[in-house]
Design an enzyme around this catalytic site. Sequence first.
Site, PDB file in Angstrom:
ATOM      1  N   ASP A  73      -0.909  -1.218  12.804  1.00 25.89           N
ATOM      2  CA  ASP A  73      -1.961  -0.225  12.560  1.00 25.89           C
ATOM      3  C   ASP A  73      -3.314  -0.925  12.691  1.00 25.89           C
ATOM      4  OD1 ASP A  73      -3.724   1.667  11.557  1.00 25.89           O
ATOM      5  OD2 ASP A  73      -2.934   1.658   9.522  1.00 25.89           O
TER       6      ASP A  73
ATOM      7  N   GLN B 219       0.800  -1.242   0.000  1.00 25.82           N
ATOM      8  CA  GLN B 219       0.000   0.000   0.000  1.00 25.82           C
ATOM      9  C   GLN B 219       0.831   1.290   0.000  1.00 25.82           C
ATOM     10  OE1 GLN B 219      -3.795   0.376   2.486  1.00 25.82           O
ATOM     11  NE2 GLN B 219      -2.409   1.731   3.593  1.00 25.82           N
TER      12      GLN B 219
ATOM     13  N   ARG C  98      -4.991  10.030   7.899  1.00 28.41           N
ATOM     14  CA  ARG C  98      -5.687   8.972   7.198  1.00 28.41           C
ATOM     15  C   ARG C  98      -5.710   9.317   5.724  1.00 28.41           C
ATOM     16  NH1 ARG C  98      -8.927   5.195  10.756  1.00 28.41           N
ATOM     17  NH2 ARG C  98      -8.227   3.985   8.976  1.00 28.41           N
ATOM     18  N   SER C  99      -5.982   8.313   4.890  1.00 28.75           N
ATOM     19  CA  SER C  99      -5.937   8.595   3.448  1.00 28.75           C
ATOM     20  C   SER C  99      -6.963   9.653   3.054  1.00 28.75           C
ATOM     21  CB  SER C  99      -6.114   7.308   2.647  1.00 28.75           C
ATOM     22  OG  SER C  99      -7.299   6.652   3.026  1.00 28.75           O
TER      23      SER C  99
ATOM     24  N   LYS D 114       3.194  10.093  10.487  1.00 27.32           N
ATOM     25  CA  LYS D 114       2.951   9.630   9.117  1.00 27.32           C
ATOM     26  C   LYS D 114       1.886  10.532   8.520  1.00 27.32           C
ATOM     27  CE  LYS D 114       0.895   5.642   7.579  1.00 27.32           C
ATOM     28  NZ  LYS D 114       0.719   4.271   7.111  1.00 27.32           N
TER      29      LYS D 114
ATOM     30  N   LYS E 157      -4.180   6.730  15.492  1.00 27.15           N
ATOM     31  CA  LYS E 157      -5.165   7.496  14.729  1.00 27.15           C
ATOM     32  C   LYS E 157      -6.330   7.730  15.687  1.00 27.15           C
ATOM     33  CE  LYS E 157      -4.069   5.291  10.251  1.00 27.15           C
ATOM     34  NZ  LYS E 157      -4.307   4.069   9.435  1.00 27.15           N
TER      35      LYS E 157
ATOM     36  N   GLU F  26      -3.261  10.459  -0.839  1.00 31.65           N
ATOM     37  CA  GLU F  26      -2.192  10.905   0.068  1.00 31.65           C
ATOM     38  C   GLU F  26      -1.080  11.637  -0.669  1.00 31.65           C
ATOM     39  OE1 GLU F  26      -0.789   7.798   2.615  1.00 31.65           O
ATOM     40  OE2 GLU F  26      -2.790   7.389   3.399  1.00 31.65           O
TER      41      GLU F  26
ATOM     42  N   GLU G 233       5.061  -1.608   8.416  1.00 30.78           N
ATOM     43  CA  GLU G 233       3.749  -1.520   9.080  1.00 30.78           C
ATOM     44  C   GLU G 233       2.832  -2.623   8.552  1.00 30.78           C
ATOM     45  OE1 GLU G 233       2.187   2.495   8.939  1.00 30.78           O
ATOM     46  OE2 GLU G 233       0.116   1.763   8.878  1.00 30.78           O
TER      47      GLU G 233
ATOM     48  N   ASP H 149       4.194   0.341   4.322  1.00 32.46           N
ATOM     49  CA  ASP H 149       2.981  -0.125   4.981  1.00 32.46           C
ATOM     50  C   ASP H 149       2.385  -1.181   4.050  1.00 32.46           C
ATOM     51  OD1 ASP H 149       0.615  -0.645   6.209  1.00 32.46           O
ATOM     52  OD2 ASP H 149      -0.200   1.393   6.081  1.00 32.46           O
TER      53      ASP H 149
HETATM   54  P1  PGA Z   1      -6.390   4.448   5.679  1.00 33.50           P
HETATM   55  O1  PGA Z   1      -4.994   3.704   5.624  1.00 33.50           O
HETATM   56  O2  PGA Z   1      -6.830   4.445   4.246  1.00 33.50           O
HETATM   57  O3  PGA Z   1      -7.250   3.542   6.526  1.00 33.50           O
HETATM   58  O4  PGA Z   1      -6.218   5.793   6.251  1.00 33.50           O
HETATM   59  C1  PGA Z   1      -3.805   4.274   5.937  1.00 33.50           C
HETATM   60  C2  PGA Z   1      -2.957   3.235   6.571  1.00 33.50           C
HETATM   61  O5  PGA Z   1      -3.230   2.024   6.412  1.00 33.50           O
HETATM   62  O6  PGA Z   1      -2.027   3.578   7.285  1.00 33.50           O
HETATM   63 ZN    ZN Z   2      -1.536   1.328   7.790  1.00 34.37          ZN
END
Ligand code: PGA
Ligand code: ZN
Length: 417
Positions: A307, A156, A361-362, A383, A332, A200, A281, A236
């Site tokens: 995470d 990812q 978060r994304s 991050k 988070k 992101e 991660e 990650d």
């Molecule tokens: P998210 O993922 O899309 O849930 O914010 C970010 C991540 O996995 O760190």
């Molecule tokens: Zn993550």
Amino acid sequence: MSSIIEDLIARKVFNNRGEETIEVDVITTGGFGRASTPAGKSRGKTEVTYYPQGGVDQAVKKVDDLIAPELAGLNSDFQEEIDNTLHELDGTTDFKNIGGNTACAISLANAEAAANSHGLLLFQFLGGNAATTLPYPLGNCISGGEHARGKAPDIQEYLALPHGAETFLEAQTANTQIHRKIGDALKKKNSQFNGGKSDEGAWIANIDTVDAFDVIAKACEEVGNELDFECGFGIDVAASTLWRPKEEKYVYSCEGKKLDTSEQLEFMLELIEKYHLAYVEDPFNEEDFESFATLTRKAKNCLICGDDLFTTNTERLNNGIKINAGNAIIIKVNQIGTLSDAVQTIETAQRYGYDPVMSHRSGDTCDWHIAHLAVAYRCPLIKTGVVEGARIAKLNELIRIEHFLGNRAKMADLKIR
Ligand code: PGA
Ligand code: ZN
């Protein structure tokens, strides 16, 4: 100054994906705070529920009709009391009734209102005079997995980590240069590359999972040489998104390969060794605490971070601590709902030698609170991407904090172990 809550005002706003989200203002007798909440795409299964039935509209209504009248008259200085009241008003274990994002926006806006009522910046109010340490930025440079549309690596995120930088400004400078170099390299590699980026702000390219390592490794090495400090990187894996429970395999569709758990462990160890990864991660699915523990034992000079594994939840972290699953944890606030819950998790992590990694978060807004939380609670890493408005809002706030602290500012003591 006086910090008694007078009113809460909630509204619907949008995040960088154009999704609806909630923003809350907290008005006290002597100050004001405002926060809006992010949204994940690769969410952990044990995260709290974001919104009540009816979505953001219903969340706004709950603030107006139920929460604002209850919080009015309370003192915003007492964060735990505010957060406990949110739990009581909700009455469930996962914020199903009022919504975790509703709680998160109120909780952070309240902290800011309290700080503002005392004429302090948020990191000063929460962290006191000793809060002078800046985190190292983990900067997402290449996106894949669920964060990409179309062909892209299965992993990812490929994250630059300039851990040799002496200031935050230097570190963010390195990340921007690494990001730019990677864009140039991707163009050279593939003439079809059109400069597409994820939510992101990381590049999305039709490139192999393994090729992407070579691209980021080269960019980090070059920028490290040019700036004369060490620039490492990490990943990650977000492995829950690759895991197929029925087959008990991690499916790398871009590579066309399937790995069972022990092959996944070998693959992670190979990558850590070959590329000197500083950070990994979610290398395994979110229920596999055991494999996290095995990798943590076997990997050298690499942070192993949970995470989706922990979802900022103290109980889940305690399960990990028992068997040494990982040595770092993503924080988070909206995974757990309130600032007090997140702080409890951060403090537990620190007590047991886990590095807390404050995270965006994304799907995110230009809310900058996590910059202050990282400094206030001495997180050695943050991050939050490299480019794109919602990321820059947080990164520039850290640059402002560093500037404000002047010669009292120092970088975190980051131990890559
Ligand atoms: P998210 O993922 O899309 O849930 O914010 C970010 C991540 O996995 O760190
Ligand atoms: Zn993550």
